[in-house]
Write a protein that holds these residues in place. Structure first.
Motif, PDB file in Angstrom:
ATOM      1  N   ILE A 250       0.837  -1.203   0.000  1.00 18.76           N
ATOM      2  CA  ILE A 250       0.000   0.000   0.000  1.00 18.76           C
ATOM      3  C   ILE A 250       0.873   1.254   0.000  1.00 18.76           C
ATOM      4  CG2 ILE A 250      -1.620   1.327   1.404  1.00 18.76           C
ATOM      5  CD1 ILE A 250      -3.183  -1.137   1.846  1.00 18.76           C
ATOM      6  N   GLY A 251       1.987   1.206   0.729  1.00 15.83           N
ATOM      7  CA  GLY A 251       2.918   2.337   0.683  1.00 15.83           C
ATOM      8  C   GLY A 251       3.445   2.572  -0.718  1.00 15.83           C
ATOM      9  N   ILE A 252       3.746   1.492  -1.425  1.00 13.44           N
ATOM     10  CA  ILE A 252       4.198   1.610  -2.817  1.00 13.44           C
ATOM     11  C   ILE A 252       3.097   2.207  -3.682  1.00 13.44           C
ATOM     12  CG2 ILE A 252       4.876   0.265  -4.851  1.00 13.44           C
ATOM     13  CD1 ILE A 252       6.339  -1.630  -2.953  1.00 13.44           C
ATOM     14  N   TRP A 253       1.831   1.829  -3.409  1.00 15.93           N
ATOM     15  CA  TRP A 253       0.713   2.371  -4.194  1.00 15.93           C
ATOM     16  C   TRP A 253       0.668   3.887  -4.093  1.00 15.93           C
ATOM     17  CZ3 TRP A 253      -3.740   5.264  -3.839  1.00 15.93           C
ATOM     18  CH2 TRP A 253      -4.657   5.149  -4.890  1.00 15.93           C
ATOM     19  N   TYR A 254       0.833   4.411  -2.877  1.00 20.32           N
ATOM     20  CA  TYR A 254       0.767   5.867  -2.700  1.00 20.32           C
ATOM     21  C   TYR A 254       1.925   6.567  -3.405  1.00 20.32           C
ATOM     22  CZ  TYR A 254      -3.166   5.525   0.439  1.00 20.32           C
ATOM     23  OH  TYR A 254      -4.420   5.287   0.953  1.00 20.32           O
ATOM     24  N   ILE A 255       3.117   6.027  -3.301  1.00 16.00           N
ATOM     25  CA  ILE A 255       4.247   6.646  -4.001  1.00 16.00           C
ATOM     26  C   ILE A 255       4.051   6.562  -5.510  1.00 16.00           C
ATOM     27  CG2 ILE A 255       6.727   6.455  -4.457  1.00 16.00           C
ATOM     28  CD1 ILE A 255       7.158   5.753  -1.583  1.00 16.00           C
ATOM     29  N   SER A 256       3.502   5.462  -5.983  1.00 17.17           N
ATOM     30  CA  SER A 256       3.221   5.304  -7.406  1.00 17.17           C
ATOM     31  C   SER A 256       2.283   6.400  -7.901  1.00 17.17           C
ATOM     32  CB  SER A 256       2.609   3.922  -7.662  1.00 17.17           C
ATOM     33  OG  SER A 256       2.119   3.813  -8.981  1.00 17.17           O
ATOM     34  N   GLU A 257       1.194   6.625  -7.147  1.00 14.76           N
ATOM     35  CA  GLU A 257       0.229   7.646  -7.570  1.00 14.76           C
ATOM     36  C   GLU A 257       0.805   9.054  -7.421  1.00 14.76           C
ATOM     37  OE1 GLU A 257      -2.843   7.452  -9.177  1.00 14.76           O
ATOM     38  OE2 GLU A 257      -1.795   5.569  -9.490  1.00 14.76           O
ATOM     39  N   TRP A 258       1.597   9.279  -6.394  1.00 14.98           N
ATOM     40  CA  TRP A 258       2.255  10.584  -6.220  1.00 14.98           C
ATOM     41  C   TRP A 258       3.148  10.879  -7.426  1.00 14.98           C
ATOM     42  CZ3 TRP A 258       7.640  11.269  -5.248  1.00 14.98           C
ATOM     43  CH2 TRP A 258       8.023  12.577  -4.934  1.00 14.98           C
TER      44      TRP A 258
ATOM     45  N   GLU B  95       2.637   2.340  10.165  1.00 10.80           N
ATOM     46  CA  GLU B  95       4.045   2.042  10.423  1.00 10.80           C
ATOM     47  C   GLU B  95       4.691   1.369   9.212  1.00 10.80           C
ATOM     48  OE1 GLU B  95       6.635   0.034  14.005  1.00 10.80           O
ATOM     49  OE2 GLU B  95       5.006  -1.138  13.146  1.00 10.80           O
ATOM     50  N   ASP B  96       4.001   0.414   8.609  1.00 10.36           N
ATOM     51  CA  ASP B  96       4.547  -0.281   7.446  1.00 10.36           C
ATOM     52  C   ASP B  96       4.689   0.658   6.249  1.00 10.36           C
ATOM     53  OD1 ASP B  96       4.703  -2.628   8.884  1.00 10.36           O
ATOM     54  OD2 ASP B  96       2.766  -3.382   8.195  1.00 10.36           O
ATOM     55  N   ILE B  97       3.715   1.547   6.073  1.00 11.90           N
ATOM     56  CA  ILE B  97       3.788   2.523   4.983  1.00 11.90           C
ATOM     57  C   ILE B  97       4.965   3.467   5.193  1.00 11.90           C
ATOM     58  CG2 ILE B  97       2.609   4.497   3.935  1.00 11.90           C
ATOM     59  CD1 ILE B  97      -0.037   3.021   4.457  1.00 11.90           C
ATOM     60  N   LEU B  98       5.140   3.937   6.424  1.00 15.76           N
ATOM     61  CA  LEU B  98       6.248   4.857   6.702  1.00 15.76           C
ATOM     62  C   LEU B  98       7.602   4.182   6.505  1.00 15.76           C
ATOM     63  CD1 LEU B  98       4.968   6.854   9.826  1.00 15.76           C
ATOM     64  CD2 LEU B  98       5.080   7.583   7.433  1.00 15.76           C
ATOM     65  N   ARG B  99       7.654   2.878   6.733  1.00 14.47           N
ATOM     66  CA  ARG B  99       8.915   2.170   6.486  1.00 14.47           C
ATOM     67  C   ARG B  99       9.267   2.203   5.000  1.00 14.47           C
ATOM     68  NH1 ARG B  99       7.462  -2.431   7.707  1.00 14.47           N
ATOM     69  NH2 ARG B  99       7.507  -2.094   9.950  1.00 14.47           N
ATOM     70  N   VAL B 100       8.269   2.038   4.138  1.00 20.34           N
ATOM     71  CA  VAL B 100       8.496   2.131   2.695  1.00 20.34           C
ATOM     72  C   VAL B 100       8.917   3.549   2.319  1.00 20.34           C
ATOM     73  CG1 VAL B 100       7.373   2.026   0.431  1.00 20.34           C
ATOM     74  CG2 VAL B 100       6.962   0.222   2.107  1.00 20.34           C
ATOM     75  N   PHE B 101       8.244   4.539   2.914  1.00 25.59           N
ATOM     76  CA  PHE B 101       8.626   5.925   2.642  1.00 25.59           C
ATOM     77  C   PHE B 101      10.087   6.165   3.026  1.00 25.59           C
ATOM     78  CE2 PHE B 101       4.157   8.061   2.985  1.00 25.59           C
ATOM     79  CZ  PHE B 101       3.733   7.280   1.917  1.00 25.59           C
ATOM     80  N   ASN B 102      10.516   5.568   4.119  1.00 23.42           N
ATOM     81  CA  ASN B 102      11.900   5.735   4.549  1.00 23.42           C
ATOM     82  C   ASN B 102      12.858   5.039   3.593  1.00 23.42           C
ATOM     83  OD1 ASN B 102      13.838   6.653   6.597  1.00 23.42           O
ATOM     84  ND2 ASN B 102      14.128   4.476   7.023  1.00 23.42           N
ATOM     85  N   GLN B 103      12.476   3.856   3.111  1.00 19.07           N
ATOM     86  CA  GLN B 103      13.309   3.139   2.149  1.00 19.07           C
ATOM     87  C   GLN B 103      13.474   3.944   0.858  1.00 19.07           C
ATOM     88  OE1 GLN B 103      11.212  -0.564   1.699  1.00 19.07           O
ATOM     89  NE2 GLN B 103      12.445  -1.626   3.225  1.00 19.07           N
ATOM     90  N   LEU B 104      12.429   4.668   0.490  1.00 17.86           N
ATOM     91  CA  LEU B 104      12.460   5.467  -0.741  1.00 17.86           C
ATOM     92  C   LEU B 104      12.589   6.954  -0.419  1.00 17.86           C
ATOM     93  CD1 LEU B 104       9.659   3.582  -2.728  1.00 17.86           C
ATOM     94  CD2 LEU B 104      12.134   3.229  -2.816  1.00 17.86           C
TER      95      LEU B 104
END
Length: 445
Positions: free
Chosen positions: A106-114, A137-146
């Motif tokens: 889901i975190g990837i989905w948001y970055i994809s749409e952004w 928390e899981d979404i923020l971890r993806v944001f941190n990775q990217l």
């Protein structure tokens, strides 16, 4: 349009162990797909039942919506106010509690749409009903990775949570204790900083969230909102109400209104073909607000929930200790839920936004690359127990008999996201719009 970025996140090697799946004796999903009723669970001090009985004796039967509102959010005895049992030790388990992969995708989905929308310099992630904060928390971890991708973007998190107990749990999980009450003149009632340095704010109503470019998330949120229930009879539509059973004074029962009610007049569509209908007007109001915000400020909304596209009838049910629970028994001690009618949500956007879905969870997650992520985790797992947990969690999320077909994804997007705005230049000169991840296959090249 995640492409290499999604691949980077999915292939990231350093991960913590997968979350433990639900125990073998528990139902396969957080809330079962069908069937209401079940054995009544014992327990509870009965304070809310006594309060409701006094109210019913004084003013007569109440709507199912009013009953749900009391049972779930009564300030003193409501389920979410006092109990709110998410997790294996509680009353139900949600997808983020089963596997971290769910939130990562889901975190990837948001970055994809952004990215697809031109990488605006502001990114507000707004979650409605965040539970324990696990998904955030899981979404923020993806944001941190990217973080290198989001380095020039002002990212903030805004959580809409009415339960003080859950708000405290979320704060501890997301900030590690770095939070504080907000001044009374601010719309947020609490604020803090995430473990990765992102500001987080808490609100009691979506209207309190600041306007601006936002991505909204509603995971198992709409299914807990109060519903009205209606039954077709020989005399026309009648509303289902909750009343005291005259033969058992301390027990509640369903009754039909003797005539049409204001809700019957306002919420039943002339073309309705079903004999029993559930309508959630509060969900309609919230979807309208989201659609208006997206139309005005941009962004998108992702809804993930149990539901249907205007086909089901009686879905109202309760859960306690991972088992079906009589919805009228021991109010305030069990979670109450009803499947989301996505056709109603679509109608309530009033075409202010484009809508996608609903599509099954297994289809959405497969399109987002869950199979690749599973392969990476299995390759990096050195012990049999971890591999078995990974496979079990995957089965819980994807198997049609578990959560794969029960859960649906639904999105609201600006019209220009899928249709080029009218321009004077020739249509053939317009570049193709990137597909929406999840609702189309995500090609990881």
């Amino acid at each position: 349009m995640v492409l290499l970025l999604a691949r980077r996140a999915l292939l990231a090697g350093r991960r913590r162990l997968p979350r433990a799946p639900s125990p073998p004796h528990a139902p396969a999903a957080a809330r079962l797909c069908s069937g209401a009723g079940g054995e009544a669970a014992a327990g509870g001090d009965g304070a809310l039942l006594r309060h409701l009985c006094r109210k019913l004796r004084a003013s007569g039967p109440v709507t199912v919506a009013e009953y749900m509102r009391e049972a779930l959010t009564n300030p003193a005895q409501g389920y979410y106010t006092r109990r709110g049992g998410i997790g294996e030790s509680g009353d139900f388990i949600t997808s983020p509690e089963i596997s971290q992969v769910f939130g990562e995708l889901i975190g990837i989905w948001y970055i994809s749409e952004w990215m697809a929308m031109g990488k605006p310099n502001t990114f507000q992630l707004v979650e409605l009903g965040p539970g324990r904060g696990t998904l955030t928390e899981d979404i923020l971890r993806v944001f941190n990775q990217l973080s290198s991708v989001l380095s020039k973007c002002d990212v903030s998190v805004h959580l809409v949570e009415v339960s003080p107990k859950l708000g405290e749990i979320q704060a501890r999980m997301l900030t590690g204790g770095k939070m504080q009450p907000s001044p009374k003149d601010e719309s947020a009632y609490m604020k803090g900083i995430s473990k990765t340095g992102i500001p987080i704010f808490w609100y009691r109503d979506i209207q309190d969230v600041p306007s601006g470019y936002s991505f909204y998330l509603a995971h198992e949120f709409f299914d807990a909102l109060p519903i009205h229930k209606f039954q077709r009879t020989e005399k026309g539509w009648r509303e289902v109400l909750v009343d005291i059973d005259p033969e058992v004074p301390d027990q509640l029962r369903f009754v039909l209104s003797p005539s049409s009610t204001p809700a019957t007049e306002n919420f039943i569509q002339p073309e309705e073909m079903r004999d029993h209908v559930e309508v959630c007007p509060e969900a309609g109001v919230i979807i309208q607000r989201l659609a208006c915000r997206i139309e005005k400020d941009g962004g998108a909304a992702l809804v993930a929930d149990y539901g249907h596209d205007g086909t089901k009838t009686d879905t109202f049910r309760g859960f306690r200790n991972h088992k079906l629970h009589d919805v009228l028994s021991a109010p305030g001690t069990a979670d109450l839920t009803a499947d989301v009618d996505f056709s109603y949500l679509r109608k309530m956007t009033q075409e202010r936004t484009t809508t996608l879905g609903p599509i099954k969870q297994r289809e959405f997650l497969k399109n987002m690359g869950i199979d690749l992520r599973l392969q990476v985790l299995l390759q990096n797992s050195r012990d049999t127990a971890t591999r078995e947990q990974l496979l079990h969690s995957y089965d819980m999320l994807m198997n049609p008999e578990n959560m794969g077909d029960c859960f649906n994804f639904f999105a609201l997007l600006p019209h220009h996201r899928l249709v080029h705005p009218d321009k004077k230049d020739k249509p053939e000169s317009k570049s193709p719009l990137p597909p929406v991840a999840g609702f189309n296959e995500l090609l990881l090249k």
